[in-house]
Design an enzyme around this catalytic site. Structure first.
Site, PDB file in Angstrom:
ATOM      1  N   ARG A  95      83.693  -2.423  20.032  1.00  0.00           N
ATOM      2  CA  ARG A  95      82.402  -2.845  20.599  1.00  0.00           C
ATOM      3  C   ARG A  95      82.590  -3.554  21.936  1.00  0.00           C
ATOM      4  O   ARG A  95      81.908  -3.277  22.917  1.00  0.00           O
ATOM      5  CB  ARG A  95      81.693  -3.773  19.601  1.00  0.00           C
ATOM      6  CG  ARG A  95      80.229  -3.965  19.920  1.00  0.00           C
ATOM      7  CD  ARG A  95      79.592  -4.917  18.924  1.00  0.00           C
ATOM      8  NE  ARG A  95      79.792  -4.486  17.534  1.00  0.00           N
ATOM      9  CZ  ARG A  95      79.474  -5.227  16.477  1.00  0.00           C
ATOM     10  NH1 ARG A  95      78.934  -6.422  16.637  1.00  0.00           N
ATOM     11  NH2 ARG A  95      79.692  -4.781  15.249  1.00  0.00           N
ATOM     12  N   GLU A 137      90.243  12.460  12.616  1.00  0.00           N
ATOM     13  CA  GLU A 137      89.728  11.676  13.757  1.00  0.00           C
ATOM     14  C   GLU A 137      88.973  12.544  14.763  1.00  0.00           C
ATOM     15  O   GLU A 137      89.323  13.704  14.955  1.00  0.00           O
ATOM     16  CB  GLU A 137      90.915  11.080  14.507  1.00  0.00           C
ATOM     17  CG  GLU A 137      91.126   9.604  14.344  1.00  0.00           C
ATOM     18  CD  GLU A 137      90.059   8.708  14.935  1.00  0.00           C
ATOM     19  OE1 GLU A 137      89.221   9.188  15.728  1.00  0.00           O
ATOM     20  OE2 GLU A 137      90.052   7.521  14.607  1.00  0.00           O
ATOM     21  N   ASP A 138      87.984  11.956  15.415  1.00  0.00           N
ATOM     22  CA  ASP A 138      87.263  12.695  16.467  1.00  0.00           C
ATOM     23  C   ASP A 138      87.515  12.116  17.861  1.00  0.00           C
ATOM     24  O   ASP A 138      86.954  12.619  18.828  1.00  0.00           O
ATOM     25  CB  ASP A 138      85.753  12.687  16.194  1.00  0.00           C
ATOM     26  CG  ASP A 138      85.151  11.327  16.477  1.00  0.00           C
ATOM     27  OD1 ASP A 138      85.749  10.318  16.040  1.00  0.00           O
ATOM     28  OD2 ASP A 138      84.117  11.265  17.147  1.00  0.00           O
ATOM     29  N   LYS A 148      92.215   0.829  18.110  1.00  0.00           N
ATOM     30  CA  LYS A 148      92.838   2.124  18.421  1.00  0.00           C
ATOM     31  C   LYS A 148      92.909   2.230  19.954  1.00  0.00           C
ATOM     32  O   LYS A 148      91.973   1.790  20.610  1.00  0.00           O
ATOM     33  CB  LYS A 148      91.980   3.277  17.883  1.00  0.00           C
ATOM     34  CG  LYS A 148      91.775   3.266  16.367  1.00  0.00           C
ATOM     35  CD  LYS A 148      90.704   4.302  15.983  1.00  0.00           C
ATOM     36  CE  LYS A 148      90.285   4.156  14.529  1.00  0.00           C
ATOM     37  NZ  LYS A 148      89.173   5.033  14.149  1.00  0.00           N
ATOM     38  N   SER A 193      88.313   2.915  10.288  1.00  0.00           N
ATOM     39  CA  SER A 193      87.307   2.943  11.362  1.00  0.00           C
ATOM     40  C   SER A 193      87.384   1.701  12.240  1.00  0.00           C
ATOM     41  O   SER A 193      87.742   0.623  11.767  1.00  0.00           O
ATOM     42  CB  SER A 193      85.920   3.024  10.720  1.00  0.00           C
ATOM     43  OG  SER A 193      84.914   2.727  11.657  1.00  0.00           O
ATOM     44  N   ALA A 194      86.985   1.858  13.493  1.00  0.00           N
ATOM     45  CA  ALA A 194      86.919   0.719  14.416  1.00  0.00           C
ATOM     46  C   ALA A 194      85.643  -0.092  14.213  1.00  0.00           C
ATOM     47  O   ALA A 194      85.513  -1.199  14.733  1.00  0.00           O
ATOM     48  CB  ALA A 194      86.955   1.231  15.851  1.00  0.00           C
ATOM     49  N   SER A 195      84.707   0.452  13.453  1.00  0.00           N
ATOM     50  CA  SER A 195      83.380  -0.175  13.358  1.00  0.00           C
ATOM     51  C   SER A 195      83.349  -1.394  12.433  1.00  0.00           C
ATOM     52  O   SER A 195      83.889  -1.363  11.333  1.00  0.00           O
ATOM     53  CB  SER A 195      82.364   0.843  12.856  1.00  0.00           C
ATOM     54  OG  SER A 195      81.124   0.200  12.676  1.00  0.00           O
ATOM     55  N   THR A 236      77.289   8.676  14.051  1.00  0.00           N
ATOM     56  CA  THR A 236      76.575   7.472  14.485  1.00  0.00           C
ATOM     57  C   THR A 236      76.620   7.312  16.002  1.00  0.00           C
ATOM     58  O   THR A 236      75.955   6.431  16.546  1.00  0.00           O
ATOM     59  CB  THR A 236      77.139   6.205  13.799  1.00  0.00           C
ATOM     60  OG1 THR A 236      78.552   6.342  13.696  1.00  0.00           O
ATOM     61  CG2 THR A 236      76.572   6.020  12.414  1.00  0.00           C
ATOM     62  N   ASP A 243      88.358   8.617   9.714  1.00  0.00           N
ATOM     63  CA  ASP A 243      87.575   7.861  10.684  1.00  0.00           C
ATOM     64  C   ASP A 243      86.100   7.949  10.210  1.00  0.00           C
ATOM     65  O   ASP A 243      85.772   8.813   9.387  1.00  0.00           O
ATOM     66  CB  ASP A 243      87.775   8.531  12.048  1.00  0.00           C
ATOM     67  CG  ASP A 243      86.925   7.921  13.125  1.00  0.00           C
ATOM     68  OD1 ASP A 243      86.933   6.700  13.270  1.00  0.00           O
ATOM     69  OD2 ASP A 243      86.233   8.676  13.835  1.00  0.00           O
ATOM     70  N   LEU A 244      85.252   7.083  10.713  1.00  0.00           N
ATOM     71  CA  LEU A 244      83.854   7.110  10.246  1.00  0.00           C
ATOM     72  C   LEU A 244      82.950   7.870  11.219  1.00  0.00           C
ATOM     73  O   LEU A 244      82.479   8.976  10.930  1.00  0.00           O
ATOM     74  CB  LEU A 244      83.350   5.673  10.048  1.00  0.00           C
ATOM     75  CG  LEU A 244      81.896   5.531   9.593  1.00  0.00           C
ATOM     76  CD1 LEU A 244      81.664   6.168   8.227  1.00  0.00           C
ATOM     77  CD2 LEU A 244      81.501   4.050   9.544  1.00  0.00           C
ATOM     78  N   ASP A 245      82.757   7.260  12.384  1.00  0.00           N
ATOM     79  CA  ASP A 245      81.839   7.856  13.361  1.00  0.00           C
ATOM     80  C   ASP A 245      82.437   9.146  13.926  1.00  0.00           C
ATOM     81  O   ASP A 245      83.508   9.113  14.532  1.00  0.00           O
ATOM     82  CB  ASP A 245      81.587   6.844  14.483  1.00  0.00           C
ATOM     83  CG  ASP A 245      80.767   7.422  15.614  1.00  0.00           C
ATOM     84  OD1 ASP A 245      80.024   8.396  15.377  1.00  0.00           O
ATOM     85  OD2 ASP A 245      80.867   6.911  16.736  1.00  0.00           O
ATOM     86  N   LYS A 271      83.503   6.638  22.397  1.00  0.00           N
ATOM     87  CA  LYS A 271      83.859   7.106  21.052  1.00  0.00           C
ATOM     88  C   LYS A 271      85.195   6.554  20.587  1.00  0.00           C
ATOM     89  O   LYS A 271      86.201   6.685  21.289  1.00  0.00           O
ATOM     90  CB  LYS A 271      83.868   8.637  21.012  1.00  0.00           C
ATOM     91  CG  LYS A 271      82.461   9.201  21.055  1.00  0.00           C
ATOM     92  CD  LYS A 271      82.420  10.668  20.728  1.00  0.00           C
ATOM     93  CE  LYS A 271      80.970  11.132  20.691  1.00  0.00           C
ATOM     94  NZ  LYS A 271      80.876  12.592  20.584  1.00  0.00           N
ATOM     95  N   GLY A 272      85.179   5.928  19.418  1.00  0.00           N
ATOM     96  CA  GLY A 272      86.410   5.395  18.838  1.00  0.00           C
ATOM     97  C   GLY A 272      86.859   4.075  19.444  1.00  0.00           C
ATOM     98  O   GLY A 272      87.838   3.488  19.009  1.00  0.00           O
ATOM     99  N   ASN A 313      80.558  -2.297  11.344  1.00  0.00           N
ATOM    100  CA  ASN A 313      79.385  -1.976  10.515  1.00  0.00           C
ATOM    101  C   ASN A 313      79.690  -0.901   9.479  1.00  0.00           C
ATOM    102  O   ASN A 313      78.767  -0.340   8.879  1.00  0.00           O
ATOM    103  CB  ASN A 313      78.246  -1.481  11.410  1.00  0.00           C
ATOM    104  CG  ASN A 313      77.805  -2.531  12.413  1.00  0.00           C
ATOM    105  OD1 ASN A 313      77.431  -3.639  12.026  1.00  0.00           O
ATOM    106  ND2 ASN A 313      77.875  -2.214  13.696  1.00  0.00           N
TER     107      ASN A 313
END
Ligand code: B16
Ligand code: MG
Length: 217
Positions: free
Chosen positions: A49, A169-170, A145, A114-116, A17, A9-11, A45-46, A118
């Site tokens: 948008r 994952e967080d 997710k 990631s869900a982002s 972020t 995962d990213l963030d 989180k996760g 960006n």
């Protein structure tokens, strides 16, 4: 170790972020007269948008038309990207660079999941865009997710069976997505939120090379 790989995962895993998402959502909330707190931010989180905006509007009991929603999401994203533009390598979370270097040296494939939307600009900012074997982000999926789609696409790109993928994952939604994808999961955070993870760590600093070797065996 052959035939296995990682999906990050990213963030909250590669970089934090969430603090920039919070600042950007908070500015929008102020504009709309919504009292949006850091506790509320945990709920985002996760989450995608559009779902994040819906949660924020729910906090303030505010209703918007679809056109207004699109406009506010664009405004929020523009603000968010101003924070992202200032990111550099120093924002990579503890242990991550060392782990990615180990995976690379040992030719163990790893993807972003990631869900982002960006993700690429963030990875570029922290100088990790070329590190990943594959990148799957919010632009590649139709279902957010906890739907497993993002991780299943990542497994395909890595040419790995889902059961041989280890997801880091967080977010609770991410751990659920990993379970639904039939993948092993490592949660970064608290038991209260991530109790369903196969392995739970309180910080990315605990994501050591030794642990990675264990997970790969
Ligand atoms: P964007 P992840 C998620 O990233 C964030 O955790 C979540 O807070 C955010 O709403 C989502 O990305 C969408 O981000 O607005 O940049 O498309 O944890 O899945 O890497
Ligand atoms: Mg996350």
């Amino acid at each position: 170790m052959e035939g296995k790989g990682f999906i990050f995962d990213l963030d909250g895993v590669i970089v934090d972020t969430a603090k920039y998402h919070y600042l950007a959502w908070k500015e929008l909330a102020n504009q709309l007269g919504i009292n949006f707190t850091e506790e509320h931010n945990e709920l985002l989180k996760g989450v995608s948008r559009v779902k994040s905006l819906e949660i924020l509007l729910g906090v303030g009991d505010v209703t918007l038309s679809d056109t207004e929603k699109v406009r506010y999401m664009e405004e929020k994203n523009t603000r968010y990207l101003e924070y992202v533009a200032k990111m550099d390598e120093s924002e990579i979370l503890p242990g991550i660079k060392e782990l990615l270097a180990f995976l690379k040296e040992n030719k163990i494939p790893f993807s972003l999941g990631s869900a982002s939307k960006n993700a690429r600009v963030i990875l570029e900012g922290v100088n990790l865009l070329d590190a990943f074997t594959a990148i799957v982000d919010g632009n590649d999926v139709s279902k957010a997710k906890p739907d497993p789609e993002v991780f299943l696409i990542a497994a395909e790109k890595l040419k790995l069976e889902p059961k041989n993928c280890i997801v880091i994952e967080d977010a609770a939604a991410g751990i659920e997505a990993a379970k639904r994808a039939n993948m092993k999961s490592v949660g970064i955070g608290e038991e209260e939120m991530l109790g369903a993870a196969d392995v739970l760590l309180d910080s990315t600093a605990k994501l050591t090379v030794a642990l990675a070797k264990e997970l790969l065996n």
